[in-house]
Design a protein around this motif. Structure first.
Motif, PDB file in Angstrom:
ATOM      1  N   GLY A 172       0.802  -1.226   0.000  1.00  0.00           N
ATOM      2  CA  GLY A 172       0.000   0.000   0.000  1.00  0.00           C
ATOM      3  C   GLY A 172       0.835   1.277   0.000  1.00  0.00           C
ATOM      4  N   THR A 173       2.162   1.146   0.194  1.00  0.00           N
ATOM      5  CA  THR A 173       3.007   2.346   0.196  1.00  0.00           C
ATOM      6  C   THR A 173       3.089   2.895  -1.232  1.00  0.00           C
ATOM      7  OG1 THR A 173       4.339   1.287   1.898  1.00  0.00           O
ATOM      8  CG2 THR A 173       5.261   3.268   0.890  1.00  0.00           C
ATOM      9  N   LYS A 174       2.837   4.180  -1.355  1.00  0.00           N
ATOM     10  CA  LYS A 174       2.860   4.795  -2.695  1.00  0.00           C
ATOM     11  C   LYS A 174       4.104   5.657  -2.843  1.00  0.00           C
ATOM     12  CE  LYS A 174      -2.137   4.988  -3.151  1.00  0.00           C
ATOM     13  NZ  LYS A 174      -2.366   4.369  -1.826  1.00  0.00           N
ATOM     14  N   THR A 175       4.465   5.932  -4.099  1.00  0.00           N
ATOM     15  CA  THR A 175       5.571   6.872  -4.320  1.00  0.00           C
ATOM     16  C   THR A 175       5.070   8.016  -5.187  1.00  0.00           C
ATOM     17  OG1 THR A 175       6.362   5.942  -6.415  1.00  0.00           O
ATOM     18  CG2 THR A 175       7.240   4.956  -4.399  1.00  0.00           C
ATOM     19  N   ARG A 176       5.749   9.149  -5.084  1.00  0.00           N
ATOM     20  CA  ARG A 176       5.449  10.243  -6.015  1.00  0.00           C
ATOM     21  C   ARG A 176       6.762  10.923  -6.402  1.00  0.00           C
ATOM     22  NH1 ARG A 176       3.065  15.392  -2.475  1.00  0.00           N
ATOM     23  NH2 ARG A 176       5.064  15.867  -1.536  1.00  0.00           N
ATOM     24  N   LEU A 177       6.784  11.487  -7.592  1.00  0.00           N
ATOM     25  CA  LEU A 177       7.973  12.187  -8.071  1.00  0.00           C
ATOM     26  C   LEU A 177       7.699  13.687  -8.063  1.00  0.00           C
ATOM     27  CD1 LEU A 177       8.833   9.938 -11.182  1.00  0.00           C
ATOM     28  CD2 LEU A 177       9.850   9.839  -8.901  1.00  0.00           C
ATOM     29  N   ARG A 178       8.639  14.446  -7.497  1.00  0.00           N
ATOM     30  CA  ARG A 178       8.528  15.916  -7.497  1.00  0.00           C
ATOM     31  C   ARG A 178       9.678  16.468  -8.325  1.00  0.00           C
ATOM     32  NH1 ARG A 178      10.427  17.722  -3.261  1.00  0.00           N
ATOM     33  NH2 ARG A 178      10.485  15.799  -2.050  1.00  0.00           N
ATOM     34  N   PRO A 179       9.415  17.400  -9.241  1.00  0.00           N
ATOM     35  CA  PRO A 179      10.501  17.956 -10.047  1.00  0.00           C
ATOM     36  C   PRO A 179      11.615  18.532  -9.163  1.00  0.00           C
ATOM     37  CG  PRO A 179       8.375  18.743 -10.824  1.00  0.00           C
ATOM     38  CD  PRO A 179       8.112  18.002  -9.556  1.00  0.00           C
ATOM     39  N   HIS A 180      12.838  18.339  -9.582  1.00  0.00           N
ATOM     40  CA  HIS A 180      13.989  18.808  -8.808  1.00  0.00           C
ATOM     41  C   HIS A 180      15.121  19.069  -9.781  1.00  0.00           C
ATOM     42  CE1 HIS A 180      15.755  19.367  -4.836  1.00  0.00           C
ATOM     43  NE2 HIS A 180      16.868  18.807  -5.284  1.00  0.00           N
ATOM     44  N   HIS A 181      16.317  19.345  -9.272  1.00  0.00           N
ATOM     45  CA  HIS A 181      17.459  19.465 -10.183  1.00  0.00           C
ATOM     46  C   HIS A 181      18.657  18.674  -9.681  1.00  0.00           C
ATOM     47  CE1 HIS A 181      20.419  20.987 -12.952  1.00  0.00           C
ATOM     48  NE2 HIS A 181      21.217  21.143 -11.902  1.00  0.00           N
ATOM     49  N   PHE A 182      19.193  17.823 -10.535  1.00  0.00           N
ATOM     50  CA  PHE A 182      20.503  17.208 -10.310  1.00  0.00           C
ATOM     51  C   PHE A 182      21.269  17.372 -11.613  1.00  0.00           C
ATOM     52  CE2 PHE A 182      17.757  14.698  -7.423  1.00  0.00           C
ATOM     53  CZ  PHE A 182      18.411  14.938  -6.231  1.00  0.00           C
ATOM     54  N   GLN A 183      22.567  17.523 -11.507  1.00  0.00           N
ATOM     55  CA  GLN A 183      23.381  17.703 -12.714  1.00  0.00           C
ATOM     56  C   GLN A 183      23.402  16.457 -13.596  1.00  0.00           C
ATOM     57  OE1 GLN A 183      23.940  21.198 -13.283  1.00  0.00           O
ATOM     58  NE2 GLN A 183      25.645  20.166 -14.297  1.00  0.00           N
ATOM     59  N   PHE A 184      23.265  15.299 -12.947  1.00  0.00           N
ATOM     60  CA  PHE A 184      23.491  14.046 -13.679  1.00  0.00           C
ATOM     61  C   PHE A 184      22.215  13.401 -14.204  1.00  0.00           C
ATOM     62  CE2 PHE A 184      22.948  12.486  -9.345  1.00  0.00           C
ATOM     63  CZ  PHE A 184      23.636  13.448  -8.610  1.00  0.00           C
ATOM     64  N   THR A 185      21.077  14.064 -13.992  1.00  0.00           N
ATOM     65  CA  THR A 185      19.823  13.533 -14.549  1.00  0.00           C
ATOM     66  C   THR A 185      19.041  14.648 -15.221  1.00  0.00           C
ATOM     67  OG1 THR A 185      19.025  13.714 -12.277  1.00  0.00           O
ATOM     68  CG2 THR A 185      19.378  11.500 -13.113  1.00  0.00           C
ATOM     69  N   GLU A 186      18.269  14.264 -16.217  1.00  0.00           N
ATOM     70  CA  GLU A 186      17.419  15.234 -16.913  1.00  0.00           C
ATOM     71  C   GLU A 186      16.248  14.497 -17.555  1.00  0.00           C
ATOM     72  OE1 GLU A 186      17.546  18.502 -16.814  1.00  0.00           O
ATOM     73  OE2 GLU A 186      15.726  18.502 -18.017  1.00  0.00           O
ATOM     74  N   PRO A 187      15.016  14.665 -17.129  1.00  0.00           N
ATOM     75  CA  PRO A 187      14.640  15.470 -15.974  1.00  0.00           C
ATOM     76  C   PRO A 187      15.032  14.812 -14.646  1.00  0.00           C
ATOM     77  CG  PRO A 187      12.736  14.267 -16.817  1.00  0.00           C
ATOM     78  CD  PRO A 187      13.863  14.003 -17.772  1.00  0.00           C
ATOM     79  N   SER A 188      15.000  15.619 -13.580  1.00  0.00           N
ATOM     80  CA  SER A 188      15.354  15.117 -12.237  1.00  0.00           C
ATOM     81  C   SER A 188      14.155  15.246 -11.305  1.00  0.00           C
ATOM     82  CB  SER A 188      16.498  15.939 -11.651  1.00  0.00           C
ATOM     83  OG  SER A 188      17.595  15.978 -12.521  1.00  0.00           O
ATOM     84  N   PHE A 189      14.143  14.388 -10.316  1.00  0.00           N
ATOM     85  CA  PHE A 189      13.034  14.408  -9.337  1.00  0.00           C
ATOM     86  C   PHE A 189      13.550  14.098  -7.942  1.00  0.00           C
ATOM     87  CE2 PHE A 189      11.726  12.371 -13.306  1.00  0.00           C
ATOM     88  CZ  PHE A 189      10.715  13.227 -13.729  1.00  0.00           C
ATOM     89  N   GLU A 190      12.732  14.473  -6.968  1.00  0.00           N
ATOM     90  CA  GLU A 190      12.880  13.874  -5.647  1.00  0.00           C
ATOM     91  C   GLU A 190      11.739  12.881  -5.509  1.00  0.00           C
ATOM     92  OE1 GLU A 190      15.533  16.590  -2.735  1.00  0.00           O
ATOM     93  OE2 GLU A 190      13.421  17.118  -2.822  1.00  0.00           O
ATOM     94  N   VAL A 191      12.042  11.731  -4.895  1.00  0.00           N
ATOM     95  CA  VAL A 191      10.995  10.712  -4.702  1.00  0.00           C
ATOM     96  C   VAL A 191      10.493  10.807  -3.288  1.00  0.00           C
ATOM     97  CG1 VAL A 191      10.458   8.304  -5.155  1.00  0.00           C
ATOM     98  CG2 VAL A 191      12.782   9.165  -5.588  1.00  0.00           C
TER      99      VAL A 191
END
Ligand code: DAH
Length: 336
Positions: free
Chosen positions: A236-255
Motif C-alpha cells: 500500500g506504500t505509494k511513491t510520487r515524483l517531485r521535479p527537482h534538479h541534479f546535474q546528472f539527470t534530466e529530468p530530475s526528481f525527488e521521490v
C-alpha cells in the motif's frame, strides 16, 4: 646415578606444573642427566662405555617414569565431579547490525528483479564523484555537495582523491565495467560528508540504482520505485515524483513515499506533516553521463536513483536520531 632417588622425587609430585619443573631439572638441556654425561671425560677409558650405557638407561627409565606420572596426574584432573545433567551455559549470541540487515534486505529486493549488487570505492577520484556526472571542475553544483578531500598528488586526468560524498560515482564505473547495456546495477557503499546532527553522520550508506537499456522511460523508473516501496515499507506504500534538479539527470526528481504512520492522511501527523516522506533523488540519466560512460545516448536511455540507507531505516521504523546506529548502545540495537 641412583634411579630410586629420582623415582621417589617424581612420585611425591602432585601437580603437572611441578612435574614439568622436575622434567626440566632432570632431563632438560642443562639438566642433571646431561651434567652426568659431560663428566664422561673424567672417567678412565676402559669404563667409559659402561658409564655411558648406564646413564642412557637411567635417562630412558626416567623419561618413561615421568610420562607415566604425567598420565596419572592428567587423569586425576578428570576425576573432578562433573554433573552431565546440568543445563549447558548459554552464551549471548551476536547478530548483524541494523545497517547490515537493511543492506541485505534491499539487495534481495533488487536482485529479484534482475539488478546486480556492486560496491564501488569509498575513496575515488574527483572524476568519478563529479566530472563523470556532468559536474566539470569549477562547476558551482559541486559546492552543494560538501566533500572531504584526501591529501594526495592529483591524477593528471582524474583530479584529486575524495571520500565519495555519494554512491553516484558507481555509475561511470559500472558503465565502463559492463561495456554495452543492458545495465541493472545496485551499488551499495559508504559515503562521507562532514555533517553531524540528528539526521546526519559524517559516514553513512547509500544505495544507488542504475538501469540503462533501449527504450527505458520514466514509467519504468516509477514502476521500480513503487515495487521497492511496497516491498521495503509494506503493502500500500505509494511513491510520487517531485521535479527537482541534479546535474546528472534530466529530468530530475525527488521521490517521496506515502507516510506509513498516518497512511498519507497527514491530519496532525508528527512524522510527515505533509502525508509524504522524502526517500531520495532520481531522474533520467543525463546524455553527458551516458557519453562519459562510453554509451551511445541516441541508442540507449536510462534512469538512476540514490537513497540513504540510514534514512530508509528511520522512515521504516519511525526513528528520530540517526546517531543511535553508531552509538554502540546494545539496548537500541537489540530491538531490530
Ligand atoms: N547523488 C545524490 C545525492 O547524494 C542522489 C541522487 C540523485 C542519485 C539523483 C541519483 C540521481 O542517481 O539520479 O544527493
Amino acid at each position: 646415578m641412583d634411579l630410586k632417588k629420582y623415582e621417589s622425587k617424581i612420585n611425591r609430585v602432585t601437580s603437572l606444573d611441578k612435574l614439568n619443573e622436575l622434567e626440566v631439572r632432570f632431563l632438560g638441556r642443562n639438566g642433571e642427566i646431561n651434567k652426568l654425561l659431560s663428566e664422561i671425560e673424567n672417567i678412565p677409558d676402559e669404563q667409559k662405555k659402561t658409564y655411558g650405557q648406564k646413564i642412557n638407561q637411567l635417562k630412558s627409565s626416567m623419561y618413561r617414569y615421568i610420562e607415566t606420572k604425567k598420565k596419572e596426574l592428567q587423569n586425576k584432573k578428570s576425576d573432578v565431579f562433573f554433573d552431565k545433567t546440568l543445563p549447558g551455559k548459554i552464551y549471548p549470541k551476536g547478530s548483524l547490525h541494523i545497517i547490515s540487515n537493511a543492506i541485505e534486505e534491499i539487495t534481495k529486493i533488487f536482485e529479484k528483479i534482475g539488478f546486480i549488487r556492486v560496491s564501488y570505492p569509498e575513496v575515488d577520484w574527483e572524476y568519478g564523484a563529479f566530472e563523470s556526472l556532468n559536474m566539470p571542475s569549477g562547476h558551482p553544483a559541486r559546492d552543494d555537495v560538501e566533500t572531504s578531500f584526501i591529501e594526495s598528488a592529483p591524477h593528471p586526468r582524474f583530479g584529486k582523491m575524495v571520500l565519495t560524498p555519494h554512491t553516484s560515482n558507481g555509475q561511470n564505473r559500472e558503465m565502463r565495467r559492463v561495456g554495452a547495456p543492458p545495465i541493472r546495477m545496485i551499488n551499495i557503499s559508504k559515503c562521507y560528508r562532514p555533517n553531524w546532527d540528528t539526521t546526519h553522520t559524517p559516514m553513512f550508506h547509500q544505495f544507488e540504482g542504475l538501469c540503462v537499456d533501449r527504450e527505458i522511460t520514466i514509467a519504468n523508473l516509477k514502476g521500480t520505485l513503487d515495487y521497492f516501496a511496497e516491498k521495503y515499507f509494506g503493502k500500500g506504500t505509494k511513491t510520487r515524483l517531485r521535479p527537482h534538479h541534479f546535474q546528472f539527470t534530466e529530468p530530475s526528481f525527488e521521490v517521496d513515499i506515502s507516510c506509513n504512520v498516518c497512511g498519507g492522511k497527514r491530519m496532525g501527523c508528527k512524522v510527515c506533516k505533509s502525508g509524504w516522506l522524502e526517500l531520495g533523488g532520481t531522474g533520467m540519466v543525463h546524455p553527458n553521463v551516458l557519453k562519459e560512460g562510453g554509451i551511445d545516448h541516441k541508442k540507449y536511455s536510462g534512469w538512476a536513483f540514490g537513497c540513504g540507507i540510514e534514512r530508509v531505516i528511520m522512515m521504516k521504523y519511525g526513528l528520530d536520531d540517526i546517531r543511535n546506529y553508531y552509538s554502540g548502545d546494545i539496548r537500541f540495537l537489540e530491538q531490530f
